[in-house]
Enzyme design. Structure first.
Site, PDB file in Angstrom:
ATOM      1  N   GLN A  86      12.900  -4.540  -6.585  1.00  0.00           N
ATOM      2  CA  GLN A  86      12.230  -5.376  -7.586  1.00  0.00           C
ATOM      3  C   GLN A  86      12.093  -4.686  -8.942  1.00  0.00           C
ATOM      4  O   GLN A  86      12.250  -5.328  -9.977  1.00  0.00           O
ATOM      5  CB  GLN A  86      10.846  -5.789  -7.064  1.00  0.00           C
ATOM      6  CG  GLN A  86      10.063  -6.630  -8.053  1.00  0.00           C
ATOM      7  CD  GLN A  86       8.919  -7.364  -7.404  1.00  0.00           C
ATOM      8  OE1 GLN A  86       9.123  -8.198  -6.533  1.00  0.00           O
ATOM      9  NE2 GLN A  86       7.713  -7.058  -7.809  1.00  0.00           N
ATOM     10  N   HIS A 131       0.848  -1.204   0.000  1.00  0.00           N
ATOM     11  CA  HIS A 131       0.000   0.000   0.000  1.00  0.00           C
ATOM     12  C   HIS A 131       0.880   1.248   0.000  1.00  0.00           C
ATOM     13  O   HIS A 131       0.579   2.233  -0.677  1.00  0.00           O
ATOM     14  CB  HIS A 131      -0.914   0.014   1.238  1.00  0.00           C
ATOM     15  CG  HIS A 131      -1.883  -1.127   1.268  1.00  0.00           C
ATOM     16  ND1 HIS A 131      -3.191  -0.995   1.688  1.00  0.00           N
ATOM     17  CD2 HIS A 131      -1.755  -2.434   0.917  1.00  0.00           C
ATOM     18  CE1 HIS A 131      -3.812  -2.166   1.605  1.00  0.00           C
ATOM     19  NE2 HIS A 131      -2.950  -3.050   1.153  1.00  0.00           N
ATOM     20  N   TRP A 160      -0.878  -7.010  -6.823  1.00  0.00           N
ATOM     21  CA  TRP A 160      -1.144  -6.088  -7.937  1.00  0.00           C
ATOM     22  C   TRP A 160       0.073  -5.223  -8.269  1.00  0.00           C
ATOM     23  O   TRP A 160       0.340  -4.923  -9.429  1.00  0.00           O
ATOM     24  CB  TRP A 160      -2.357  -5.226  -7.626  1.00  0.00           C
ATOM     25  CG  TRP A 160      -2.807  -4.360  -8.764  1.00  0.00           C
ATOM     26  CD1 TRP A 160      -2.968  -3.021  -8.772  1.00  0.00           C
ATOM     27  CD2 TRP A 160      -3.184  -4.796 -10.094  1.00  0.00           C
ATOM     28  NE1 TRP A 160      -3.411  -2.575 -10.000  1.00  0.00           N
ATOM     29  CE2 TRP A 160      -3.550  -3.644 -10.839  1.00  0.00           C
ATOM     30  CE3 TRP A 160      -3.230  -6.056 -10.725  1.00  0.00           C
ATOM     31  CZ2 TRP A 160      -3.967  -3.704 -12.169  1.00  0.00           C
ATOM     32  CZ3 TRP A 160      -3.638  -6.104 -12.063  1.00  0.00           C
ATOM     33  CH2 TRP A 160      -4.001  -4.942 -12.759  1.00  0.00           C
TER      34      TRP A 160
HETATM   35  N1  UDP Z   1       9.201  -5.909  -3.533  1.00  0.00           N
HETATM   36  C1  UDP Z   1      10.480  -5.416  -3.518  1.00  0.00           C
HETATM   37  N2  UDP Z   1      11.500  -6.288  -3.293  1.00  0.00           N
HETATM   38  C2  UDP Z   1      11.322  -7.611  -3.117  1.00  0.00           C
HETATM   39  C3  UDP Z   1       9.997  -8.113  -3.147  1.00  0.00           C
HETATM   40  C4  UDP Z   1       8.966  -7.236  -3.369  1.00  0.00           C
HETATM   41  O1  UDP Z   1      10.711  -4.210  -3.689  1.00  0.00           O
HETATM   42  O2  UDP Z   1      12.309  -8.298  -2.917  1.00  0.00           O
HETATM   43  C5  UDP Z   1       8.089  -4.942  -3.726  1.00  0.00           C
HETATM   44  C6  UDP Z   1       7.469  -5.058  -5.092  1.00  0.00           C
HETATM   45  O3  UDP Z   1       8.208  -4.297  -6.016  1.00  0.00           O
HETATM   46  C7  UDP Z   1       6.067  -4.520  -4.851  1.00  0.00           C
HETATM   47  C8  UDP Z   1       5.799  -4.838  -3.371  1.00  0.00           C
HETATM   48  O4  UDP Z   1       7.049  -5.181  -2.806  1.00  0.00           O
HETATM   49  O5  UDP Z   1       6.035  -3.124  -5.081  1.00  0.00           O
HETATM   50  C9  UDP Z   1       4.857  -6.008  -3.169  1.00  0.00           C
HETATM   51  O6  UDP Z   1       3.575  -5.596  -3.450  1.00  0.00           O
HETATM   52  P1  UDP Z   1       2.518  -6.590  -4.097  1.00  0.00           P
HETATM   53  O7  UDP Z   1       1.263  -5.816  -4.291  1.00  0.00           O
HETATM   54  O8  UDP Z   1       3.072  -7.226  -5.317  1.00  0.00           O
HETATM   55  O9  UDP Z   1       2.333  -7.750  -3.030  1.00  0.00           O
HETATM   56  P2  UDP Z   1       2.098  -7.768  -1.430  1.00  0.00           P
HETATM   57  O10 UDP Z   1       3.410  -7.632  -0.801  1.00  0.00           O
HETATM   58  O11 UDP Z   1       1.161  -6.625  -1.108  1.00  0.00           O
HETATM   59  O12 UDP Z   1       1.479  -9.116  -1.212  1.00  0.00           O
END
Ligand code: UDP
Length: 471
Positions: free
Chosen positions: A346, A17, A364
């Site tokens: 990422q 978020h 998302w």
């Molecule tokens: N992310 C990151 N590094 C990682 C794994 C995830 O920066 O090693 C970030 C990814 O780029 C995304 C967020 O974490 O912006 C994950 O959000 P997402 O909506 O995909 O999944 P959630 O964590 O809410 O289940």
């Protein structure tokens, strides 16, 4: 003289978020050179974002050379350390109640304090689990906009569910393959609907607090006259048909929002060795794996995952957070063909030419980041909106393959190998997922560029705020 446009961007304290909220904040600043933004999440999350900030200068850690247009001020959630995931099944619902009561009070005080400082808020923008933010804004005569950080398709499903279609879902919970038909949407199997309506509708359910927050969200939107404004982190090019499925509100697709440089978050990144490792790999050869910031896995799943990756014969970069496999040993994580990190940047990884496909839980943000980088996906959805997201990836855009998991929820190595094979197929001329992903990326880049659909929608929103007209 009317005050400068000033957006108070409020967000629930999760990485998925915070990131899109911060990205929107920066887009708002770029769209309106005279605009101000105050970014606010809970105190515990704020401390994680800025671990070394000087207490007397809250914005200094984020904007060392900033011009003061973006400030960070946390709000209280009634707890010391935020929501702590544990075995207590009531903990989340209690946290949501505390967040609502303390958050509303604290955000109200923040709005008042900003006005007293000569920095009055002209529009509150809030993410999806903070419905009370609209009440706080309304009580002070400030207009608000919901920022929906999931697909428009999911927004439409919730809208129709809370506007007359809850019964058909409730009546078929025992029949997961039953197809639910909602206005303007293709039929969806009950099992693929957002888990907050299929698993959290009862007060004793573990995540019932999310269900009630989303119900309250729509009650609030319905109260806004003449029409509530909803910004959606998607674009017309991705969801043209579902965007029209909710006509009751002004729905403005303004995404996908992407990072502008380094951004503060809740996780510490591993050092950038993985970028050097990627640099040494041939173009389009690496399998990147991440299940986001929340998902956990049983040790058996990690074993199957690493086995499948090794057997695929391709180099891989796999994110395994410290808290992701609580009982796992760290030793087996060292592998021959790949690299395992605790957290990475990422978007930088996905944008690297060496990355050939992305194995994702279909959060998302991850989906949008992959689309924006033109990377095909293997999708392994788990809960919340992820199964609808995976339907978009696999069926609507054809840029990914959904992996079939066993009845125990475990994705086996052989199935993973099959899916990697699909995502890495290179036949060219739109005959494979990479070609489709490249084409989709082109359209998304266009939407975000000057004069593109998302750019126009964001400008209309910003100009409405600047002129006092509520778009
Ligand atoms: N992310 C990151 N590094 C990682 C794994 C995830 O920066 O090693 C970030 C990814 O780029 C995304 C967020 O974490 O912006 C994950 O959000 P997402 O909506 O995909 O999944 P959630 O964590 O809410 O289940």
């Amino acid at each position: 003289m009317s005050p400068r446009p000033h957006f108070l961007v409020l967000t629930f304290p999760l990485q998925g978020h915070i990131a899109p909220a911060l990205r929107l904040a920066r887009r708002l600043l770029a769209a309106a050179p005279d605009a101000l933004v105050t970014f606010s999440t809970t105190e515990a999350a704020h401390r994680r974002m800025f671990p070394t900030k000087p207490a007397d200068n809250p914005q200094a850690a984020a904007e060392p050379n900033g011009d003061g247009r973006l400030e960070f001020h946390p709000f209280a959630d009634g707890t010391e350390s935020g929501y702590v995931r544990g075995s207590d099944s009531a903990a989340f619902n209690e946290y949501m109640a505390s967040l609502r009561a303390a958050g509303a009070r604290s955000v109200g005080e923040l709005v008042d304090a900003l006005a007293a400082r000569g920095r009055p808020v002209t529009r509150v923008v809030y993410t999806l689990l903070l419905p009370w933010a609209a009440d706080v804004a309304r009580a002070r005569g400030v207009p608000s906009a919901l920022y929906w950080i999931q697909p428009a398709a999911v927004f439409a499903v919730y809208y129709h569910y809370f506007h007359g279609h809850a019964g058909v879902v409730a009546d078929h919970l025992h029949d997961p393959s039953f197809l639910v038909r909602l206005p303007g949407l293709p039929p969806q199997a009950v099992r693929d609907l957002p888990s907050f309506i299929t698993e959290s509708a009862e007060p004793h359910d573990r995540f019932h607090g999310a269900y009630t927050a989303i119900r309250n969200l729509f009650e609030n939107l319905d109260r806004d006259a003449p029409k509530a404004t909803v910004l959606v982190n998607t674009c017309e090019e991705l969801e043209a048909s579902t965007l029209t499925a909710v006509g009751a509100y002004d729905v403005l697709p303004i995404g996908p929002v992407l990072p502008a440089g380094d951004e503060a978050g809740l996780f510490e990144r591993d050092d950038a060795r993985y970028m050097e490792w990627l640099d040494a790999k041939p173009a389009d050869s690496v399998v990147y794996v991440s299940f986001g910031s929340l998902a956990r896995m049983v040790p058996e799943q990690l074993d199957e995952l690493l086995l499948g990756l090794e057997e695929s014969g391709r180099p891989y970069l796999c994110v395994v957070r410290k808290d992701q496999v609580p009982e796992a040993e760290t030793e087996p994580l060292l592998s021959r063909n790949g690299m395992v990190v605790e957290w990475c940047d990422q978007v930088r990884v996905l944008a690297h030419a060496a990355v050939g496909c992305f194995i994702t839980h279909c959060g998302w943000n991850s989906v949008l980041e992959s689309v924006a980088c033109g990377v095909p996906m293997v999708v392994v959805p788990q809960w919340s909106d992820q199964r609808i997201n995976s339907w978009l990836v696999e069926r609507e855009w054809r840029v990914g393959t959904r992996a079939v998991v066993g009845s125990d929820g475990v994705l086996r190595a052989a199935e993973l190998r099959r899916c990697i094979g699909m995502a890495m197929r290179r036949e060219g001329a739109a005959g494979d997922e990479r070609s489709a992903a490249t084409e989709l990326k082109r359209r998304v880049v266009e939407a975000l560029g000057k004069g593109g659909s998302s750019d126009r929608n964001l400008m209309a929103f910003v100009e409405g705020v600047s002129s006092g007209v509520h778009v």
